[in-house]
Design a protein around this motif. Structure first.
Motif, short mmCIF file in Angstrom:
data_model
loop_
_atom_site.label_atom_id
_atom_site.label_comp_id
_atom_site.label_asym_id
_atom_site.label_seq_id
_atom_site.Cartn_x
_atom_site.Cartn_y
_atom_site.Cartn_z
N ALA A 20 0.85 -1.19 0.00
CA ALA A 20 0.00 0.00 0.00
C ALA A 20 0.88 1.24 0.00
N SER A 21 0.27 2.41 -0.13
CA SER A 21 1.02 3.66 -0.22
C SER A 21 1.83 3.96 1.04
N ASP A 22 1.46 3.38 2.19
CA ASP A 22 2.23 3.62 3.41
C ASP A 22 3.31 2.56 3.63
N GLY A 23 3.51 1.66 2.65
CA GLY A 23 4.56 0.65 2.74
C GLY A 23 4.11 -0.66 3.36
N THR A 24 2.91 -0.75 3.84
CA THR A 24 2.42 -1.99 4.44
C THR A 24 1.68 -2.81 3.39
N ARG A 25 1.33 -3.98 3.80
CA ARG A 25 0.49 -4.82 2.93
C ARG A 25 -0.98 -4.70 3.31
N ALA A 26 -1.29 -3.58 3.97
CA ALA A 26 -2.66 -3.35 4.43
C ALA A 26 -3.59 -3.17 3.25
N ARG A 27 -4.80 -3.60 3.45
CA ARG A 27 -5.83 -3.34 2.45
C ARG A 27 -7.16 -3.26 3.17
N TRP A 28 -8.08 -2.54 2.59
CA TRP A 28 -9.42 -2.36 3.15
C TRP A 28 -10.19 -3.65 2.92
N VAL A 29 -10.72 -4.21 3.99
CA VAL A 29 -11.49 -5.43 3.89
C VAL A 29 -12.89 -5.16 4.42
N PRO A 30 -13.91 -5.37 3.60
CA PRO A 30 -15.28 -5.18 4.10
C PRO A 30 -15.56 -6.14 5.26
N ILE A 31 -16.34 -5.68 6.22
CA ILE A 31 -16.60 -6.49 7.41
C ILE A 31 -17.25 -7.82 7.05
N GLU A 88 -16.42 -9.77 4.82
CA GLU A 88 -15.39 -10.72 4.41
C GLU A 88 -14.50 -11.18 5.57
N ILE A 89 -14.75 -10.66 6.77
CA ILE A 89 -13.94 -11.03 7.94
C ILE A 89 -14.63 -12.17 8.67
N ASP A 90 -13.86 -13.17 9.05
CA ASP A 90 -14.38 -14.33 9.77
C ASP A 90 -15.08 -13.87 11.05
N PRO A 91 -16.33 -14.24 11.26
CA PRO A 91 -17.06 -13.82 12.47
C PRO A 91 -16.37 -14.23 13.77
N ASP A 92 -15.67 -15.36 13.77
CA ASP A 92 -14.94 -15.79 14.97
C ASP A 92 -13.81 -14.81 15.30
N LEU A 93 -13.17 -14.25 14.27
CA LEU A 93 -12.12 -13.27 14.48
C LEU A 93 -12.70 -12.00 15.11
N ILE A 94 -13.85 -11.57 14.63
CA ILE A 94 -14.51 -10.39 15.19
C ILE A 94 -14.89 -10.65 16.64
N THR A 95 -15.45 -11.82 16.93
CA THR A 95 -15.84 -12.18 18.30
C THR A 95 -14.63 -12.17 19.22
#
Length: 145
Positions: free
Chosen positions: A56-67, A69-76
């Motif tokens: 990404a522009s800040d040098g990380t491999r970060a990317r915007w992920v819609p909620i 698409e995130i595993d519900p167990d990870l959110i919990t």
């Protein structure tokens, strides 16, 4: 004391509270919730299999992920560790604030915080400081979010 001074003393807090309520209910600025960094680019083949990704522009491999698409167990798990009463408050955990004040006063220094996930998000989005004024601003933005 003059009647006008008494009325002013009564109306000023009410107007301030009403103004704060209106500000909290006002729609969020659209650019506030957009990703701040240019996301990483993923090059995929025609079947959607990633071939290469860029930083990404800040040098990380970060990317915007819609909620969605995130595993519900990870959110919990994240909520359980960071803000266990997340679903019980409206952005500001008053019990955590009282606990943090008590612990900080007993220790004579800052030893405990009370920021909720929403307040942490507010700090990142609105760029508030970590002092008392910043915390108040985070709380107001958290209520608005």
């Amino acid at each position: 004391m003059k009647r006008s001074h008494v009325l002013a003393a009564l109306y000023a807090p009410a107007l301030a509270l009403a103004g704060t309520g209106v500000w909290i209910c006002w729609p969020l600025p659209q650019d506030l919730t957009r990703p701040a960094i240019a996301p990483a680019v993923v090059v995929a083949d025609r079947d959607g299999i990633p071939l290469r990704d860029t930083r990404a522009s800040d040098g990380t491999r970060a990317r915007w992920v819609p909620i969605a698409e995130i595993d519900p167990d990870l959110i919990t798990a994240f909520v359980a560790v960071e803000d266990r009463r997340f679903f019980e408050h409206h952005g500001v955990d008053c019990w955590a604030v009282l606990r943090a004040i008590r612990d900080d006063l007993r220790a004579g220094r800052v030893v405990s915080g009370a920021s909720t996930l929403t307040m942490q998000t507010a700090r990142l989005l609105a760029g508030t400081d970590r002092d008392w004024g910043g915390k108040l601003s985070q709380a107001l933005w958290a209520l608005r979010l």
